[in-house]
Motif scaffolding. Structure first.
Motif, PDB file in Angstrom:
ATOM      1  N   SER A  77       0.954  14.553 -11.191  1.00 16.79           N
ATOM      2  CA  SER A  77      -0.092  13.803 -10.484  1.00 16.79           C
ATOM      3  C   SER A  77      -1.087  13.256 -11.488  1.00 16.79           C
ATOM      4  CB  SER A  77      -0.806  14.696  -9.470  1.00 16.79           C
ATOM      5  OG  SER A  77      -1.497  15.750 -10.123  1.00 16.79           O
ATOM      6  N   SER A  78      -1.814  12.213 -11.075  1.00 18.75           N
ATOM      7  CA  SER A  78      -2.628  11.486 -12.047  1.00 18.75           C
ATOM      8  C   SER A  78      -3.872  10.870 -11.419  1.00 18.75           C
ATOM      9  CB  SER A  78      -1.772  10.383 -12.683  1.00 18.75           C
ATOM     10  OG  SER A  78      -2.538   9.484 -13.446  1.00 18.75           O
ATOM     11  N   GLY A  79      -4.792  10.515 -12.294  1.00 22.76           N
ATOM     12  CA  GLY A  79      -5.964   9.751 -11.880  1.00 22.76           C
ATOM     13  C   GLY A  79      -5.624   8.366 -11.413  1.00 22.76           C
ATOM     14  N   ASP A  80      -4.366   7.926 -11.622  1.00 25.50           N
ATOM     15  CA  ASP A  80      -3.957   6.604 -11.144  1.00 25.50           C
ATOM     16  C   ASP A  80      -3.615   6.600  -9.653  1.00 25.50           C
ATOM     17  OD1 ASP A  80      -1.423   7.740 -10.934  1.00 25.50           O
ATOM     18  OD2 ASP A  80      -0.572   6.674 -12.640  1.00 25.50           O
ATOM     19  N   LYS A  81      -3.915   7.723  -8.948  1.00 26.49           N
ATOM     20  CA  LYS A  81      -3.769   7.868  -7.493  1.00 26.49           C
ATOM     21  C   LYS A  81      -2.329   8.117  -7.046  1.00 26.49           C
ATOM     22  CE  LYS A  81      -7.390   4.350  -7.001  1.00 26.49           C
ATOM     23  NZ  LYS A  81      -7.744   3.077  -6.356  1.00 26.49           N
ATOM     24  N   THR A  82      -1.414   8.321  -7.977  1.00 28.33           N
ATOM     25  CA  THR A  82      -0.011   8.494  -7.605  1.00 28.33           C
ATOM     26  C   THR A  82       0.528   9.845  -8.043  1.00 28.33           C
ATOM     27  OG1 THR A  82       0.969   7.624  -9.648  1.00 28.33           O
ATOM     28  CG2 THR A  82       0.336   6.018  -7.955  1.00 28.33           C
ATOM     29  N   LEU A  83       1.685  10.183  -7.469  1.00 27.59           N
ATOM     30  CA  LEU A  83       2.520  11.279  -7.954  1.00 27.59           C
ATOM     31  C   LEU A  83       3.840  10.675  -8.415  1.00 27.59           C
ATOM     32  CD1 LEU A  83       1.127  12.502  -5.020  1.00 27.59           C
ATOM     33  CD2 LEU A  83       1.956  14.565  -6.156  1.00 27.59           C
ATOM     34  N   ARG A  84       4.396  11.239  -9.468  1.00 29.32           N
ATOM     35  CA  ARG A  84       5.714  10.857  -9.953  1.00 29.32           C
ATOM     36  C   ARG A  84       6.643  12.053  -9.801  1.00 29.32           C
ATOM     37  NH1 ARG A  84       6.408   5.271 -11.728  1.00 29.32           N
ATOM     38  NH2 ARG A  84       4.278   4.506 -11.939  1.00 29.32           N
ATOM     39  N   VAL A  85       7.886  11.793  -9.423  1.00 28.11           N
ATOM     40  CA  VAL A  85       8.841  12.877  -9.183  1.00 28.11           C
ATOM     41  C   VAL A  85      10.114  12.608  -9.979  1.00 28.11           C
ATOM     42  CG1 VAL A  85      10.051  14.231  -7.435  1.00 28.11           C
ATOM     43  CG2 VAL A  85       7.886  13.128  -6.853  1.00 28.11           C
ATOM     44  N   TYR A  86      10.594  13.639 -10.686  1.00 30.41           N
ATOM     45  CA  TYR A  86      11.747  13.512 -11.571  1.00 30.41           C
ATOM     46  C   TYR A  86      12.781  14.593 -11.270  1.00 30.41           C
ATOM     47  CZ  TYR A  86       8.182  10.968 -14.244  1.00 30.41           C
ATOM     48  OH  TYR A  86       7.178  10.106 -14.626  1.00 30.41           O
ATOM     49  N   ASN A  87      14.058  14.253 -11.483  1.00 28.55           N
ATOM     50  CA  ASN A  87      15.124  15.239 -11.425  1.00 28.55           C
ATOM     51  C   ASN A  87      15.095  16.069 -12.700  1.00 28.55           C
ATOM     52  OD1 ASN A  87      16.666  14.817  -8.964  1.00 28.55           O
ATOM     53  ND2 ASN A  87      17.113  12.783  -9.783  1.00 28.55           N
ATOM     54  N   THR A  88      15.162  17.404 -12.583  1.00 29.48           N
ATOM     55  CA  THR A  88      15.155  18.223 -13.789  1.00 29.48           C
ATOM     56  C   THR A  88      16.520  18.257 -14.476  1.00 29.48           C
ATOM     57  OG1 THR A  88      15.510  20.195 -12.414  1.00 29.48           O
ATOM     58  CG2 THR A  88      13.250  19.688 -13.048  1.00 29.48           C
ATOM     59  N   ALA A  89      17.536  17.682 -13.844  1.00 31.11           N
ATOM     60  CA  ALA A  89      18.849  17.616 -14.488  1.00 31.11           C
ATOM     61  C   ALA A  89      18.825  16.670 -15.681  1.00 31.11           C
ATOM     62  CB  ALA A  89      19.907  17.176 -13.489  1.00 31.11           C
ATOM     63  N   ASP A  90      18.137  15.513 -15.523  1.00 29.18           N
ATOM     64  CA  ASP A  90      18.099  14.535 -16.614  1.00 29.18           C
ATOM     65  C   ASP A  90      16.730  13.890 -16.785  1.00 29.18           C
ATOM     66  OD1 ASP A  90      17.963  13.000 -14.350  1.00 29.18           O
ATOM     67  OD2 ASP A  90      19.770  11.828 -14.753  1.00 29.18           O
ATOM     68  N   PHE A  91      15.744  14.325 -15.982  1.00 30.66           N
ATOM     69  CA  PHE A  91      14.377  13.802 -16.009  1.00 30.66           C
ATOM     70  C   PHE A  91      14.316  12.297 -15.754  1.00 30.66           C
ATOM     71  CE2 PHE A  91      14.067  17.884 -18.065  1.00 30.66           C
ATOM     72  CZ  PHE A  91      13.057  18.451 -17.306  1.00 30.66           C
ATOM     73  N   SER A  92      15.250  11.821 -14.937  1.00 32.31           N
ATOM     74  CA  SER A  92      15.160  10.457 -14.414  1.00 32.31           C
ATOM     75  C   SER A  92      14.279  10.491 -13.167  1.00 32.31           C
ATOM     76  CB  SER A  92      16.556   9.935 -14.052  1.00 32.31           C
ATOM     77  OG  SER A  92      17.148  10.755 -13.049  1.00 32.31           O
ATOM     78  N   GLU A  93      13.563   9.400 -12.929  1.00 32.36           N
ATOM     79  CA  GLU A  93      12.661   9.348 -11.786  1.00 32.36           C
ATOM     80  C   GLU A  93      13.478   9.146 -10.504  1.00 32.36           C
ATOM     81  OE1 GLU A  93       9.473   6.679 -12.468  1.00 32.36           O
ATOM     82  OE2 GLU A  93       8.201   7.559 -10.916  1.00 32.36           O
ATOM     83  N   VAL A  94      13.131   9.887  -9.455  1.00 36.19           N
ATOM     84  CA  VAL A  94      13.880   9.787  -8.207  1.00 36.19           C
ATOM     85  C   VAL A  94      13.576   8.445  -7.541  1.00 36.19           C
ATOM     86  CG1 VAL A  94      13.858  12.293  -7.900  1.00 36.19           C
ATOM     87  CG2 VAL A  94      12.064  10.903  -6.837  1.00 36.19           C
ATOM     88  N   PRO A  95      14.464   7.967  -6.664  1.00 35.90           N
ATOM     89  CA  PRO A  95      14.295   6.623  -6.090  1.00 35.90           C
ATOM     90  C   PRO A  95      12.988   6.412  -5.337  1.00 35.90           C
ATOM     91  CG  PRO A  95      16.534   7.421  -5.718  1.00 35.90           C
ATOM     92  CD  PRO A  95      15.761   8.566  -6.285  1.00 35.90           C
ATOM     93  N   PHE A  96      12.463   7.456  -4.670  1.00 35.87           N
ATOM     94  CA  PHE A  96      11.258   7.234  -3.859  1.00 35.87           C
ATOM     95  C   PHE A  96       9.968   7.382  -4.666  1.00 35.87           C
ATOM     96  CE2 PHE A  96      12.559  11.707  -3.067  1.00 35.87           C
ATOM     97  CZ  PHE A  96      11.448  12.371  -3.576  1.00 35.87           C
TER      98      PHE A  96
END
Length: 481
Positions: free
Chosen positions: A28-47
Motif C-alpha cells: 500500500s502507498s501514499g499514492d492511494k492504491t494497493l498493488r498485488v503480486y503473485n509470490t510465485a514470480d512476483f508478477s502483478e495480478v490482473p486486477f
C-alpha cells in the motif's frame, strides 16, 4: 544468508505497508492504491492496482486463509477486498470518520480492528461487518495494533509511547506499559507461536518506536491473575527511529525497518543481529514475512518494495532462474544511486536497458559517467558525433525522463501535501499551522472533518491562507531539476 531477489517499482509515492498471504504479496502507498503480486514470480495480478481510497493507504493485511485483503486510509475507511477478484466486499467507516493509521484482523477472522488518529479503536464483527464498539484507548493517535495468536486479546500502541493490552470481548484494559518507547510507538507484532504451561499462557510481542529501539516482550496471562508484560530484549542496532517490525512464521526471526534506511534481521530468541540490509535509498517504512515461502518484503519512502530470500546461499543456476521469474525487476547497482553517483559502467548498463546499445561505444570512448550524462544536451550530443537526429532526440528524451524520475523521489518532504503526499501546486496554510494543497484540505473540510489532518485537534477556523513563500520555493526547486 539473505539475498535480494527483485525490486518492485510500481508505486508512485512512498510505500506504507507490505503484507503476505500464502500466495500473494500486497503493498500500500501514499499514492492511494494497493498493488498485488503473485509470490510465485512476483508478477502483478490482473486486477491490480486496487483503487478506492480517497487518500493515502497506511496499512494493509490479509485474512489468515488469504481470501480477503484489508486496507485502511486517512479517509477514515477500511475496505475489504476479495483476494481472488479484487472486488470490494465491504467498506467500513470509522464512526467519526477519523483518519485510520492501522488495521488488523483476528487470526480466526472473527474481528476486525482499526486504530484512529483520535485515540480510538473501532472493532467490527468481521462476518457480519457490523460495528461492535468504538472505544477510546489513548489520548494520542493509535498507530499500532495487533491481535494475539489466540484472538482473545489485542495490543494498541500510540504516539505518546504507551503499549496497552486489551480484552477483545469488552475492550477492558488488561495491562498498560507506560512509555514503552520514548517519543512514540510505531509498530507492534505478535509471534504466531505461544507456550502453555499449566494454567499460564505466554506470548511474544515485538514493538518498535521513535527511540530507535526494537523490543521483544513476554506477555503472560494466568487464570485468575492480571496479565503481565516482561521485557525480554532491547535491540539497538539501528541508529534512527524504527518504523516497522514483524516475526517470521516460526517465530525464530524478527525483522525491523528504520529511518536509517536499513533492515535488521535478528534471532528472536537470543536477541542477536543476523543481517543488516541496506539497499533502500530512503526510510524503510514496512517489513513483512511470507507464511509459506522464505520471502521478506521491505517497503520504503523511495517508492520501491524489495523482495528478499532468507535461507541458504542460492546457487548460480537458481539465481539466474529467479532473475527471469522477477521479469527484469532485479535491483541493479545503478538504480539504487542518484545520477550524480553513477559510474561509467552504470551509464552503459542503463543504456542497454533503454535500447541505446548503438551509442555505448561512443559513450565508452568519451568516458561518460553519471555527472557527464546529467549535463548532456543537444549541443554536447552533437559534439559526441551522434549524427542521427532521431537517435539523438531519443537519447535526450530518455535522459530527461530519468532525471524527472529521480528528482520526483527526492522532493523535499515540506513540498509534499501531508494529505496526498503529492508535490503541492497551490499550498495554503490552515488554522493548525500546517501547509496543504488547497484542493486537498478543502475536500477534507467539506467531508465534515473539522479537525486537523496532522494533529487531530479541532480547527478553530476553516480559513485558508495562501503560502506564497512555499509556492515560490517549490517553483525554484522544480526549475533547478
Amino acid at each position: 544468508m539473505v539475498s535480494l531477489m527483485c525490486t518492485l517499482r510500481d508505486h508512485t509515492d512512498e510505500v506504507g505497508c507490505c503484507a503476505f498471504s500464502p500466495s500473494l504479496l500486497a503493498t500500500s502507498s501514499g499514492d492511494k492504491t494497493l498493488r498485488v503480486y503473485n509470490t510465485a514470480d512476483f508478477s502483478e495480478v490482473p486486477f491490480s492496482p486496487l483503487s478506492g481510497h480517497g487518500y493515502g493507504v497506511h496499512c494493509c493485511c490479509f485474512s489468515s486463509c488469504g481470501s480477503y485483503l484489508l486496507s485502511c486510509s486517512t479517509d477514515g475507511s477500511v475496505i475489504v477486498w476479495s483476494s481472488e477478484t479484487g472486488e470490494r466486499a465491504a467498506v467500513l467507516q470509522h464512526p467519526d470518520r477519523s483518519p485510520l493509521r492501522v488495521c488488523a484482523l483476528a487470526p480466526d477472522s472473527s474481528h476486525l480492528l482499526a486504530g484512529a488518529c483520535d485515540g480510538t479503536v473501532a472493532l467490527w464483527d468481521f462476518t457480519s461487518k457490523t460495528l461492535r464498539r468504538c472505544s477510546a484507548v489513548s489520548e494520542a493517535s493509535v498507530v499500532a495494533c495487533c491481535f494475539s495468536p489466540c484472538g482473545q486479546m489485542f495490543v494498541s500502541g500510540c504516539t505518546y509511547g504507551d503499549l496497552k493490552l486489551w480484552d477483545v470481548t469488552d475492550v477492558n484494559l488488561l495491562h498498560a506499559e507506560k512509555d514503552a518507547h520514548d517519543l512514540g510507538v510505531t509498530c507492534c507484532s505478535f509471534a504466531q507461536q505461544f507456550k502453555v504451561d499449566g494454567c499460564c499462557v505466554e506470548f511474544r510481542l515485538a514493538s518498535c518506536g521513535q527511540d530507535s529501539q526494537l523490543k521483544i516482550w513476554i506477555v503472560s496471562q494466568r487464570d485468575g491473575a492480571a496479565s503481565v508484560m516482561k521485557l525480554l530484549h532491547t535491540l539497538t542496532n539501528q541508529s534512527a527511529p524504527v518504523l516497522s517490525c514483524a516475526f517470521s512464521p516460526d517465530g525464530e526471526i524478527v525483522v525491523s525497518g528504520s529511518v536509517d534506511k536499513s533492515v535488521a534481521v535478528y534471532d528472536a530468541n537470543l536477541g542477536t543481529l543476523l543481517h543488516t540490509l541496506k539497499q533502500h535509498d530512503r526510510y524503510v517504512t514496512a517489513v513483512a514475512l511470507s507464511p509459506t515461502m522464505p520471502w521478506i518484503a521491505t517497503g520504503s519512502m523511495d517508492r520501491t518494495v524489495n523482495v528478499w530470500r532468507i535461507g541458504d546461499e542460492i546457487s548460480a543456476a537458481d539465481s539466474e532462474s529467479q532473475q527471469t521469474v522477477c521479469q527484469g525487476r532485479k535491483l541493479t547497482g545503478h538504480s539504487r544511486l542518484l545520477l550524480a553517483d553513477w559510474s561509467e559502467e552504470d551509464v552503459q548498463a542503463w543504456m542497454c536497458e533503454e535500447g541505446l546499445q548503438e551509442l555505448i561505444s561512443i559513450f565508452k570512448a568519451n568516458n561518460i559517467d553519471g555527472p557527464e550524462l546529467n549535463k548532456l544536451n543537444k549541443e554536447t550530443a552533437t559534439e559526441l558525433g551522434i549524427e542521427s537526429v532521431g537517435l539523438r532526440g531519443r537519447l535526450l528524451r530518455k535522459i530527461e525522463a530519468l532525471k524527472a524520475e529521480q528528482s520526483g523521489s527526492e522532493a523535499p518532504d515540506e513540498f509534499l501535501c501531508p494529505i496526498t503526499r503529492e508535490l503541492m501546486k497551490d499550498p495554503v496554510i490552515a488554522a493548525d499551522g500546517y501547509s496543504y494543497e488547497r484542493q486537498s484540505i478543502e475536500s477534507w473540510i467539506r467531508g465534515k472533518n473539522k479537525t486537523s489532518p496532522m494533529t487531530n485537534l479541532p480547527l478553530q477556523t476553516t480559513l485558508l491562507t495562501p503560502n506564497r513563500s512555499l509556492k515560490m520555493a517549490i517553483s525554484r526547486w522544480k526549475s533547478s531539476q
